[in-house]
Design an enzyme around this catalytic site. Structure first.
Site, PDB file in Angstrom:
ATOM      1  N   LYS A  76     -30.619  -5.007  48.252  1.00  0.00           N
ATOM      2  CA  LYS A  76     -29.797  -4.385  49.349  1.00  0.00           C
ATOM      3  C   LYS A  76     -28.366  -4.473  49.454  1.00  0.00           C
ATOM      4  CE  LYS A  76     -33.171  -3.123  52.296  1.00  0.00           C
ATOM      5  NZ  LYS A  76     -33.187  -1.812  53.162  1.00  0.00           N
ATOM      6  N   ASP A 104     -33.218  -6.253  59.313  1.00  0.00           N
ATOM      7  CA  ASP A 104     -34.301  -7.459  59.472  1.00  0.00           C
ATOM      8  C   ASP A 104     -33.657  -8.719  58.707  1.00  0.00           C
ATOM      9  OD1 ASP A 104     -36.436  -6.318  60.400  1.00  0.00           O
ATOM     10  OD2 ASP A 104     -37.128  -5.182  58.536  1.00  0.00           O
TER      11      ASP A 104
END
Ligand SMILES: Cc1ncc(COP(=O)(O)O)c(C=O)c1O
Length: 372
Positions: A76, A104
């Site tokens: 990410k 998340d």
């Protein structure tokens, strides 16, 4: 486990103009130029796992290990951070900018990390079940962390509402009608991981297994596979947590569909109930199957990777990193037949995060499978 074919997908489906406006070779080059100029950039390792390949009865198995990516522990770091850089490229004084997103865990960490690096403010929204360890990691980059009621999809809407009121920049990893520019940049950043993996493979894969939350990373991998190998591209199998199976449900329905059930899973990074519109635009044509992965298979897979007894290298893979591998290794005979997996198959998969919540990781490795 449930195998759901995507009736819309075909190997011969063309790469359309709509798809090329989302992901393209030019966009990948641009993303690579920016991200590879950052301190600490290095391609992550691609490991061969001959022991697990033998266990799976396939010719070869490679896994891209994202645990060391930029020191923040997941792929990410390539997406959210690149999108923040793109926002700031249009604003001369970063100190006046606030970037925000829902997360998340890993996307928010990427946005917070890059905000600190580039000198803007970050406000990160987390939902009820994001672990305190992950909240602390985001805050450690100087971001303000706000916990809000509901699940991931609720936090996405709350972040967008607050940003609209405050004049902040939403840097979301998911897209919705009218909001596509930023998540497109996020996916373009993810393609760097796919390109590194494809470049390092000794031979083109026949199958790729990749886990899905909103589908951004799977779309990036599938998109590059289509552009690189055309109609000879590998079979693309999405690994969806059973508890948040928005891709399996969407393939089943033939259209974007909200996941049934509570959207609760140990695989926290994959706990998304709604697919990203941009990801759907790619995967409807170039994603062949979804397999649902139950939480109880996650801990055993993490432990096997952490301490292999078969000569394979040890890999630190977090709870959201192993669904693709589980889908490959646990598919039953009928599933293997349907996806064409057998002795000649060359599989590529991605361990998309390391121990991003170290306390949770340690307890799972010690044998505690929590609520799985
Ligand atoms: C470790 C990990 N793997 C995979 C994914 C899935 O990515 P996407 O939401 O783009 O499908 C995520 C999402 O947060 C993640 O954190």
């Amino acid at each position: 486990m449930r195998l759901v074919p995507n009736a819309l997908a075909q190997r011969s489906a063309p790469w359309t103009q709509v798809q090329d406006a989302i992901l393209s070779d030019a966009a990948l080059r641009a993303a690579h130029q920016v991200v590879s100029s950052w301190d600490g950039y290095a391609p992550t390792p691609l490991h061969a796992l001959p022991g697990l390949a033998a266990q799976a009865g396939i010719a070869s198995l490679h896994i891209k290990d994202e645990s060391g990516r930029f020191g923040i522990g997941s792929f990410k770091a390539l997406g959210g951070a690149y999108a923040v850089a793109q926002v700031l490229a249009q604003h001369p004084s970063p100190a006046d900018i606030v970037v925000t997103c829902a997360t998340d865990g890993n996307h928010g960490r990427s946005v917070a990390w890059s905000a600190q690096r580039f000198g803007c403010r970050a406000v990160i929204f987390i939902h009820e079940t994001v672990s305190q360890g992950r909240a602390n990691a985001i805050a450690s980059f100087g971001a303000e962390v706000r916990r809000v009621p509901g699940g991931y999809d609720d936090s996405v809407r709350i972040a967008a509402d607050v940003a609209a009121r405050e004049g902040w920049h939403v840097v979301s990893d998911t897209s919705w009608p009218g909001y596509t520019d930023v998540p497109r940049n996020v996916m373009q950043g993810y393609e760097i991981m796919a390109a590194e993996a494809f470049d390092a493979l000794p031979a083109p894969p026949t199958h790729i297994f990749i886990q899905t939350g909103v589908g951004g990373v799977a779309a990036a991998v599938a998109g590059l596979a289509k552009r690189r190998w055309g109609d000879a591209r590998p079979c693309i199998i999405l690994a969806d947590p059973t508890g948040a199976a928005c891709w399996a449900d969407s393939f089943f329905a033939g259209k974007p569909t909200v996941a049934q059930g509570t959207v609760d899973t140990l695989q926290a990074g994959l706990a998304c109930g709604e697919v990203s519109e941009l990801a759907w635009d790619i995967l409807k044509d170039h994603g062949d199957f979804a397999i649902t992965v139950p939480d109880h298979l996650v801990g055993p897979m993490m432990r096997q990777l952490a301490a292999p007894a078969n000569g394979d290298p040890a890999i630190e893979a977090g709870e959201s990193a192993v669904a693709g591998l589980v889908a490959c290794l646990s598919a039953d005979g009928a599933m293997r037949h349907a996806i064409g997996l057998g002795p000649a198959s060359r599989v590529l998969t991605f361990a998309t995060e390391g121990a991003t919540d170290p306390a949770l990781y340690r307890s799972i490795i010690a044998g505690d499978d929590l609520h799985a």
